[in-house]
Design a protein around this motif. Structure first.
Motif, PDB file in Angstrom:
ATOM      1  N   LEU A 197       0.732  -1.101   0.089  1.00  0.00           N
ATOM      2  CA  LEU A 197       0.023   0.045  -0.019  1.00  0.00           C
ATOM      3  C   LEU A 197       0.999   1.317  -0.023  1.00  0.00           C
ATOM      4  CD1 LEU A 197      -2.725   1.435   0.288  1.00  0.00           C
ATOM      5  CD2 LEU A 197      -2.412   1.158   2.841  1.00  0.00           C
ATOM      6  N   VAL A 198       0.634   2.138  -0.630  1.00  0.00           N
ATOM      7  CA  VAL A 198       0.989   3.560  -0.817  1.00  0.00           C
ATOM      8  C   VAL A 198      -0.082   4.380  -0.325  1.00  0.00           C
ATOM      9  CG1 VAL A 198       2.089   5.365  -2.098  1.00  0.00           C
ATOM     10  CG2 VAL A 198       2.717   2.895  -2.686  1.00  0.00           C
ATOM     11  N   VAL A 199       0.009   5.203   0.976  1.00  0.00           N
ATOM     12  CA  VAL A 199      -0.669   6.151   1.427  1.00  0.00           C
ATOM     13  C   VAL A 199      -0.170   7.517   0.842  1.00  0.00           C
ATOM     14  CG1 VAL A 199      -1.882   7.380   3.595  1.00  0.00           C
ATOM     15  CG2 VAL A 199      -1.117   4.678   3.283  1.00  0.00           C
ATOM     16  N   GLU A 200      -1.287   8.281  -0.041  1.00  0.00           N
ATOM     17  CA  GLU A 200      -0.932   9.669  -0.561  1.00  0.00           C
ATOM     18  C   GLU A 200      -1.542  10.614   0.399  1.00  0.00           C
ATOM     19  OE1 GLU A 200      -2.529   9.368  -4.759  1.00  0.00           O
ATOM     20  OE2 GLU A 200      -1.255   8.024  -5.119  1.00  0.00           O
ATOM     21  N   GLY A 201      -0.592  11.668   0.694  1.00  0.00           N
ATOM     22  CA  GLY A 201      -1.160  12.700   1.503  1.00  0.00           C
ATOM     23  C   GLY A 201      -1.217  14.096   0.616  1.00  0.00           C
ATOM     24  N   HIS A 202      -2.647  14.698   0.897  1.00  0.00           N
ATOM     25  CA  HIS A 202      -2.990  15.741  -0.015  1.00  0.00           C
ATOM     26  C   HIS A 202      -3.447  17.022   0.958  1.00  0.00           C
ATOM     27  CE1 HIS A 202      -2.757  13.454  -3.808  1.00  0.00           C
ATOM     28  NE2 HIS A 202      -3.178  12.381  -3.226  1.00  0.00           N
ATOM     29  N   CYS A 203      -3.252  18.088   0.236  1.00  0.00           N
ATOM     30  CA  CYS A 203      -3.814  19.341   0.983  1.00  0.00           C
ATOM     31  C   CYS A 203      -4.399  20.033   0.157  1.00  0.00           C
ATOM     32  CB  CYS A 203      -2.527  20.126   1.467  1.00  0.00           C
ATOM     33  SG  CYS A 203      -1.527  19.030   2.676  1.00  0.00           S
ATOM     34  N   ASP A 204      -5.379  21.173   0.462  1.00  0.00           N
ATOM     35  CA  ASP A 204      -5.634  22.232  -0.446  1.00  0.00           C
ATOM     36  C   ASP A 204      -4.750  23.301  -0.786  1.00  0.00           C
ATOM     37  OD1 ASP A 204      -5.767  24.127   1.771  1.00  0.00           O
ATOM     38  OD2 ASP A 204      -7.680  23.541   2.755  1.00  0.00           O
ATOM     39  N   GLU A 205      -5.148  24.218  -1.270  1.00  0.00           N
ATOM     40  CA  GLU A 205      -4.179  25.247  -2.007  1.00  0.00           C
ATOM     41  C   GLU A 205      -3.759  26.410  -0.951  1.00  0.00           C
ATOM     42  OE1 GLU A 205      -7.551  28.038  -3.960  1.00  0.00           O
ATOM     43  OE2 GLU A 205      -6.448  26.926  -5.135  1.00  0.00           O
ATOM     44  N   ARG A 206      -4.286  26.448   0.068  1.00  0.00           N
ATOM     45  CA  ARG A 206      -4.070  27.518   1.070  1.00  0.00           C
ATOM     46  C   ARG A 206      -2.726  27.057   1.655  1.00  0.00           C
ATOM     47  NH1 ARG A 206      -9.711  27.743   3.969  1.00  0.00           N
ATOM     48  NH2 ARG A 206      -9.211  25.685   3.720  1.00  0.00           N
ATOM     49  N   GLY A 207      -1.848  28.012   1.966  1.00  0.00           N
ATOM     50  CA  GLY A 207      -0.554  27.698   2.398  1.00  0.00           C
ATOM     51  C   GLY A 207       0.509  27.791   1.421  1.00  0.00           C
ATOM     52  N   ASN A 210       3.807  25.955  -0.700  1.00  0.00           N
ATOM     53  CA  ASN A 210       4.114  24.508  -1.298  1.00  0.00           C
ATOM     54  C   ASN A 210       4.850  23.879  -0.167  1.00  0.00           C
ATOM     55  OD1 ASN A 210       2.779  25.008  -3.563  1.00  0.00           O
ATOM     56  ND2 ASN A 210       4.695  25.668  -4.864  1.00  0.00           N
ATOM     57  N   GLU A 211       5.779  24.212   0.500  1.00  0.00           N
ATOM     58  CA  GLU A 211       6.575  23.605   1.490  1.00  0.00           C
ATOM     59  C   GLU A 211       5.933  22.979   2.564  1.00  0.00           C
ATOM     60  OE1 GLU A 211       7.416  26.894   0.252  1.00  0.00           O
ATOM     61  OE2 GLU A 211       8.960  25.991  -1.216  1.00  0.00           O
ATOM     62  N   TYR A 212       5.027  24.389   3.202  1.00  0.00           N
ATOM     63  CA  TYR A 212       4.072  23.770   4.479  1.00  0.00           C
ATOM     64  C   TYR A 212       2.940  22.883   3.961  1.00  0.00           C
ATOM     65  CZ  TYR A 212       0.712  24.055   8.052  1.00  0.00           C
ATOM     66  OH  TYR A 212      -0.050  23.977   9.362  1.00  0.00           O
ATOM     67  N   ASN A 213       2.518  22.944   2.426  1.00  0.00           N
ATOM     68  CA  ASN A 213       1.529  21.835   2.441  1.00  0.00           C
ATOM     69  C   ASN A 213       2.082  20.400   2.035  1.00  0.00           C
ATOM     70  OD1 ASN A 213      -0.784  23.392   2.500  1.00  0.00           O
ATOM     71  ND2 ASN A 213      -0.641  23.959   0.513  1.00  0.00           N
ATOM     72  N   LEU A 214       3.327  20.396   1.566  1.00  0.00           N
ATOM     73  CA  LEU A 214       4.159  19.071   1.338  1.00  0.00           C
ATOM     74  C   LEU A 214       4.297  18.428   2.807  1.00  0.00           C
ATOM     75  CD1 LEU A 214       6.554  19.949  -1.284  1.00  0.00           C
ATOM     76  CD2 LEU A 214       4.657  18.279  -1.518  1.00  0.00           C
ATOM     77  N   ARG A 225       4.875  -2.996   4.587  1.00  0.00           N
ATOM     78  CA  ARG A 225       3.939  -3.181   3.306  1.00  0.00           C
ATOM     79  C   ARG A 225       3.337  -1.592   3.165  1.00  0.00           C
ATOM     80  NH1 ARG A 225      -0.684  -7.055   4.910  1.00  0.00           N
ATOM     81  NH2 ARG A 225      -1.412  -6.507   2.753  1.00  0.00           N
ATOM     82  N   ILE A 226       3.892  -0.828   3.901  1.00  0.00           N
ATOM     83  CA  ILE A 226       3.107   0.517   3.536  1.00  0.00           C
ATOM     84  C   ILE A 226       4.285   1.602   3.457  1.00  0.00           C
ATOM     85  CG2 ILE A 226       1.432   2.177   4.563  1.00  0.00           C
ATOM     86  CD1 ILE A 226       0.173   0.049   6.453  1.00  0.00           C
ATOM     87  N   SER A 227       4.207   2.443   2.308  1.00  0.00           N
ATOM     88  CA  SER A 227       4.954   3.409   2.322  1.00  0.00           C
ATOM     89  C   SER A 227       4.206   4.829   2.143  1.00  0.00           C
ATOM     90  CB  SER A 227       5.653   3.314   1.115  1.00  0.00           C
ATOM     91  OG  SER A 227       4.964   3.143  -0.061  1.00  0.00           O
ATOM     92  N   THR A 228       4.599   5.975   2.191  1.00  0.00           N
ATOM     93  CA  THR A 228       3.885   7.107   2.222  1.00  0.00           C
ATOM     94  C   THR A 228       4.661   8.101   1.328  1.00  0.00           C
ATOM     95  OG1 THR A 228       5.239   8.178   3.928  1.00  0.00           O
ATOM     96  CG2 THR A 228       3.009   6.814   4.558  1.00  0.00           C
ATOM     97  N   ILE A 229       3.775   8.784   0.734  1.00  0.00           N
ATOM     98  CA  ILE A 229       4.025  10.070  -0.260  1.00  0.00           C
ATOM     99  C   ILE A 229       3.232  11.253   0.093  1.00  0.00           C
ATOM    100  CG2 ILE A 229       2.617   9.673  -2.243  1.00  0.00           C
ATOM    101  CD1 ILE A 229       5.288  10.185  -3.887  1.00  0.00           C
ATOM    102  N   SER A 230       3.676  12.328   0.162  1.00  0.00           N
ATOM    103  CA  SER A 230       3.004  13.579  -0.084  1.00  0.00           C
ATOM    104  C   SER A 230       2.903  14.258  -1.293  1.00  0.00           C
ATOM    105  CB  SER A 230       3.491  14.468   0.992  1.00  0.00           C
ATOM    106  OG  SER A 230       2.777  15.846   1.084  1.00  0.00           O
ATOM    107  N   TYR A 231       1.799  14.741  -1.831  1.00  0.00           N
ATOM    108  CA  TYR A 231       1.743  15.614  -2.882  1.00  0.00           C
ATOM    109  C   TYR A 231       1.327  17.008  -2.445  1.00  0.00           C
ATOM    110  CZ  TYR A 231       2.066  11.377  -5.780  1.00  0.00           C
ATOM    111  OH  TYR A 231       2.362  10.159  -6.180  1.00  0.00           O
ATOM    112  N   GLY A 232       1.293  17.098  -1.340  1.00  0.00           N
ATOM    113  CA  GLY A 232       0.919  18.893  -0.916  1.00  0.00           C
ATOM    114  C   GLY A 232      -0.316  19.003  -1.553  1.00  0.00           C
ATOM    115  N   GLU A 233      -0.296  20.139  -2.214  1.00  0.00           N
ATOM    116  CA  GLU A 233      -1.343  20.804  -2.920  1.00  0.00           C
ATOM    117  C   GLU A 233      -1.312  20.416  -4.428  1.00  0.00           C
ATOM    118  OE1 GLU A 233      -0.549  25.489  -3.855  1.00  0.00           O
ATOM    119  OE2 GLU A 233      -0.014  24.687  -1.627  1.00  0.00           O
ATOM    120  N   GLU A 234      -0.522  19.759  -4.977  1.00  0.00           N
ATOM    121  CA  GLU A 234      -0.272  19.462  -6.435  1.00  0.00           C
ATOM    122  C   GLU A 234      -1.213  18.725  -7.153  1.00  0.00           C
ATOM    123  OE1 GLU A 234       2.355  21.235  -7.702  1.00  0.00           O
ATOM    124  OE2 GLU A 234       2.378  21.997  -5.757  1.00  0.00           O
ATOM    125  N   LYS A 235      -1.866  17.875  -6.435  1.00  0.00           N
ATOM    126  CA  LYS A 235      -2.835  17.161  -6.988  1.00  0.00           C
ATOM    127  C   LYS A 235      -4.411  17.306  -6.373  1.00  0.00           C
ATOM    128  CE  LYS A 235       0.207  13.312  -8.845  1.00  0.00           C
ATOM    129  NZ  LYS A 235       0.226  11.979  -8.986  1.00  0.00           N
TER     130      LYS A 235
END
Length: 184
Positions: free
Chosen positions: A112-122, A124-128, A151-161
């Protein structure tokens, strides 16, 4: 004349009996190739049963594969959401993650890959960084529920997706999320 008639009757009887044995003792017809080279003919019952059993096995295998694919898609399509500027799990997210942990424990062939996402406020660095905290909070909860952390890895896309490209609270609430990608 009587002996000739008797001879004809006897000959017919012998031919009839021979014909009866020839027709009734055949278990399968001889395969004959037609002009295209395809063999035709009737196979015996055991070959028919074997083909039918193989056909049933293949249909069951296809059904199981479709069901597995539907389960994977359902797993991946169910997201969890976060409050503004937060990485702690909501109660409804915990319920979803409990179901996901149970599924992962039953299907150990998946990673499993868990993807972290944010809204556009803030920034880029803070949202990542916030997306990273969201993904890791999600991973930690799954591990606490018994899923192997290897079995689990993570990735942050911040506000990019963004899921919703709008600029309103409704859009932003859809973009503050964790998504899940399975692989074998």
């Amino acid at each position: 004349m009587f002996s000739k008639r008797l001879f004809e009757i006897m000959l017919c009887l012998v031919l009839g009996v021979a014909l009866l044995f020839t027709v009734s003792c055949a278990k399968k017809q001889v395969a004959v190739s037609d002009a295209t080279g395809v063999k035709s003919g009737v196979a015996d019952d055991s070959a028919d049963r074997a083909r039918e059993a193989e056909r049933a096995r293949m249909m069951e295998l296809e059904r199981a594969q479709r069901l597995a694919q539907q389960q994977v898609e359902a797993f991946q399509n169910e997201r969890i959401y976060f409050d503004f500027d937060r990485s702690d799990l909501r109660s409804e997210a915990k319920v979803i993650l409990q179901k996901k942990a149970e599924w992962l424990r039953s299907n150990t062939e998946y990673r499993l890959v868990v993807e972290g996402h944010c809204d556009e406020r803030g920034t880029n660095e803070y949202n990542l960084a916030l997306g990273d905290r969201r993904a890791n909070t999600t991973k930690d909860y799954l591990v606490a529920l018994g899923v192997d952390d290897m079995r689990i890895s993570t990735i942050s896309y911040g506000e990019e997706k963004p899921l919703d490209p709008g600029h309103s609270e409704g859009a932003w609430s859809q973009n503050r999320r964790a998504e899940f990608r399975l692989s074998k």
